[in-house]
Design a protein around this motif. Sequence first.
Motif, PDB file in Angstrom:
ATOM      1  N   VAL A  23       9.549  11.989 102.377  1.00  6.40           N
ATOM      2  CA  VAL A  23      10.726  12.151 101.514  1.00  6.40           C
ATOM      3  C   VAL A  23      10.299  12.679 100.150  1.00  6.40           C
ATOM      4  N   ALA A  24       9.213  12.145  99.605  1.00  7.11           N
ATOM      5  CA  ALA A  24       8.723  12.602  98.306  1.00  7.11           C
ATOM      6  C   ALA A  24       8.335  14.078  98.358  1.00  7.11           C
ATOM      7  N   ALA A  25       7.677  14.487  99.427  1.00  9.26           N
ATOM      8  CA  ALA A  25       7.288  15.897  99.571  1.00  9.26           C
ATOM      9  C   ALA A  25       8.517  16.790  99.664  1.00  9.26           C
ATOM     10  N   LEU A  26       9.530  16.336 100.377  1.00 12.84           N
ATOM     11  CA  LEU A  26      10.774  17.099 100.507  1.00 12.84           C
ATOM     12  C   LEU A  26      11.421  17.310  99.141  1.00 12.84           C
ATOM     13  N   VAL A  27      11.479  16.249  98.336  1.00 13.68           N
ATOM     14  CA  VAL A  27      12.092  16.340  97.007  1.00 13.68           C
ATOM     15  C   VAL A  27      11.301  17.274  96.110  1.00 13.68           C
ATOM     16  N   ARG A  28      10.000  17.103  96.048  1.00 14.20           N
ATOM     17  CA  ARG A  28       9.176  17.886  95.115  1.00 14.20           C
ATOM     18  C   ARG A  28       9.104  19.359  95.495  1.00 14.20           C
ATOM     19  N   GLU A  29       9.246  19.646  96.767  1.00  7.72           N
ATOM     20  CA  GLU A  29       9.207  21.035  97.207  1.00  7.72           C
ATOM     21  C   GLU A  29      10.530  21.753  96.967  1.00  7.72           C
ATOM     22  N   ASN A  30      11.630  21.028  97.096  1.00 11.65           N
ATOM     23  CA  ASN A  30      12.939  21.695  97.089  1.00 11.65           C
ATOM     24  C   ASN A  30      13.798  21.426  95.863  1.00 11.65           C
ATOM     25  N   TRP A  31      13.504  20.377  95.101  1.00 14.44           N
ATOM     26  CA  TRP A  31      14.273  20.109  93.882  1.00 14.44           C
ATOM     27  C   TRP A  31      13.344  20.220  92.682  1.00 14.44           C
ATOM     28  N   LYS A  32      12.982  21.452  92.384  1.00 16.45           N
ATOM     29  CA  LYS A  32      12.101  21.731  91.251  1.00 16.45           C
ATOM     30  C   LYS A  32      12.936  22.082  90.016  1.00 16.45           C
ATOM     31  N   ASP A  33      12.333  21.919  88.854  1.00 16.18           N
ATOM     32  CA  ASP A  33      12.959  22.330  87.585  1.00 16.18           C
ATOM     33  C   ASP A  33      14.315  21.684  87.353  1.00 16.18           C
ATOM     34  N   LEU A  34      14.479  20.443  87.797  1.00 18.00           N
ATOM     35  CA  LEU A  34      15.753  19.758  87.544  1.00 18.00           C
ATOM     36  C   LEU A  34      15.975  19.521  86.057  1.00 18.00           C
ATOM     37  N   SER A  35      14.889  19.450  85.288  1.00 17.10           N
ATOM     38  CA  SER A  35      15.038  19.250  83.846  1.00 17.10           C
ATOM     39  C   SER A  35      15.818  20.399  83.219  1.00 17.10           C
ATOM     40  N   ARG A  36      15.710  21.597  83.794  1.00 16.62           N
ATOM     41  CA  ARG A  36      16.470  22.740  83.268  1.00 16.62           C
ATOM     42  C   ARG A  36      17.966  22.536  83.496  1.00 16.62           C
ATOM     43  N   ARG A  37      18.331  21.896  84.586  1.00 17.89           N
ATOM     44  CA  ARG A  37      19.749  21.622  84.840  1.00 17.89           C
ATOM     45  C   ARG A  37      20.296  20.633  83.818  1.00 17.89           C
ATOM     46  N   PHE A  38      19.494  19.632  83.485  1.00 19.89           N
ATOM     47  CA  PHE A  38      19.934  18.684  82.471  1.00 19.89           C
ATOM     48  C   PHE A  38      20.090  19.375  81.117  1.00 19.89           C
ATOM     49  N   GLU A  39      19.167  20.260  80.783  1.00 21.62           N
ATOM     50  CA  GLU A  39      19.271  20.992  79.528  1.00 21.62           C
ATOM     51  C   GLU A  39      20.500  21.884  79.529  1.00 21.62           C
ATOM     52  N   ALA A  40      20.788  22.539  80.656  1.00 25.21           N
ATOM     53  CA  ALA A  40      21.988  23.377  80.752  1.00 25.21           C
ATOM     54  C   ALA A  40      23.242  22.534  80.591  1.00 25.21           C
ATOM     55  N   SER A  41      23.231  21.330  81.161  1.00 28.96           N
ATOM     56  CA  SER A  41      24.370  20.431  81.040  1.00 28.96           C
ATOM     57  C   SER A  41      24.572  20.016  79.592  1.00 28.96           C
ATOM     58  N   ARG A  42      23.495  19.756  78.884  1.00 36.06           N
ATOM     59  CA  ARG A  42      23.602  19.396  77.465  1.00 36.06           C
ATOM     60  C   ARG A  42      24.168  20.564  76.656  1.00 36.06           C
ATOM     61  N   ARG A  43      23.689  21.767  76.946  1.00 37.53           N
ATOM     62  CA  ARG A  43      24.205  22.942  76.225  1.00 37.53           C
ATOM     63  C   ARG A  43      25.688  23.139  76.493  1.00 37.53           C
ATOM     64  N   ASN A  44      26.084  22.992  77.737  1.00 37.32           N
ATOM     65  CA  ASN A  44      27.500  23.154  78.089  1.00 37.32           C
ATOM     66  C   ASN A  44      28.359  22.098  77.407  1.00 37.32           C
ATOM     67  N   GLY A  56       7.081  25.550 105.758  1.00 39.97           N
ATOM     68  CA  GLY A  56       6.892  26.934 105.367  1.00 39.97           C
ATOM     69  C   GLY A  56       8.107  27.630 104.803  1.00 39.97           C
ATOM     70  N   ARG A  57       9.027  26.887 104.192  1.00 40.97           N
ATOM     71  CA  ARG A  57      10.212  27.543 103.649  1.00 40.97           C
ATOM     72  C   ARG A  57      10.164  27.515 102.131  1.00 40.97           C
ATOM     73  N   SER A  58      10.868  28.456 101.519  1.00 43.31           N
ATOM     74  CA  SER A  58      10.949  28.477 100.070  1.00 43.31           C
ATOM     75  C   SER A  58      11.966  27.433  99.604  1.00 43.31           C
ATOM     76  N   GLU A  59      12.141  27.322  98.299  1.00 51.01           N
ATOM     77  CA  GLU A  59      13.053  26.326  97.740  1.00 51.01           C
ATOM     78  C   GLU A  59      14.452  26.483  98.330  1.00 51.01           C
ATOM     79  N   ALA A  60      15.021  25.370  98.767  1.00 43.98           N
ATOM     80  CA  ALA A  60      16.317  25.387  99.436  1.00 43.98           C
ATOM     81  C   ALA A  60      17.437  25.038  98.464  1.00 43.98           C
ATOM     82  N   ARG A  61      18.676  25.302  98.878  1.00 48.18           N
ATOM     83  CA  ARG A  61      19.835  24.886  98.106  1.00 48.18           C
ATOM     84  C   ARG A  61      19.987  23.371  98.212  1.00 48.18           C
ATOM     85  N   ASP A  62      20.785  22.800  97.301  1.00 47.72           N
ATOM     86  CA  ASP A  62      20.991  21.351  97.300  1.00 47.72           C
ATOM     87  C   ASP A  62      21.494  20.859  98.648  1.00 47.72           C
TER      88      ASP A  62
END
Length: 271
Positions: free
Chosen positions: A164-185, A17-23
Amino acid sequence: MSIDLEALFRAIVPMVGRSEARDDDTGTMFRQLMASLVRFDFVVVFAYQGSETPIDLYSTFDAEEKVIYVTMYQAGPFLLDPFYHTARAGRFGLFRMRELAPDRFFSSEYYRSYYMQTRLAEEVGYFIDAGDGVTVVLSLMRKEKTGPFPAAEFALLKKAEPLVAALVRENWKDLSRRFEASRRNGRKAGQGKPSGRQPENRAEAVWRDLKLTSRETAIIDLVLQGHSSESIGLKLNISTGTVKVHRRNVYRKLGISSQTQLLSLYLKTFE
């Protein structure tokens, strides 16, 4: 090792029942969950997308260890890592490193020059589909003095895969945006072009200016990954003799005579 049910339940409670967590929060939850099941020495979590530099999401290394396991790895050696190639191939599940490694990986120059520095007895990893072409790999590592994971413990880890899969999908969402930000940087820092075709495999760019053919590039890349001439022949549907001829031609073109020199030349391109 018996299951520590009290520790297991404590590890699961924060996931409910928690929202998206930090890394670090998500990584800590994973570490505590695994610690209730098996013994290990290190945890490291990377996100992979295509041939991009992996994003380090979490690790338990001290500063010196992190240089080897993360900083050096991201600088270029990841391109030769069986885990990286498994992620690129879109394979998911729990695997031992030795299941994924090419037939000559443990005698390759990459293994001797880089991987042996880790002094690990074994590494196993959960490969989880995080969507948008991103794979999150959660690795558990055991030092030489600890020894490999026994079959019973590995079987137990396999049973935990859905959690483990549920933990990843619930808390590490939108990782593709991080890759795009890394490319822009990277483009802002002059590390890439704002437009134009990027190589399908970043390793191709290493040899582009050295005038290797596409066939020679494919063969040398597989050599560095730890494939034998026989394995390369099977993968590329050519004879073992043809592989050896191409390899000799590449060494002649590059003015080298050993795989040690080949790896050194390869890694210099990332400095």
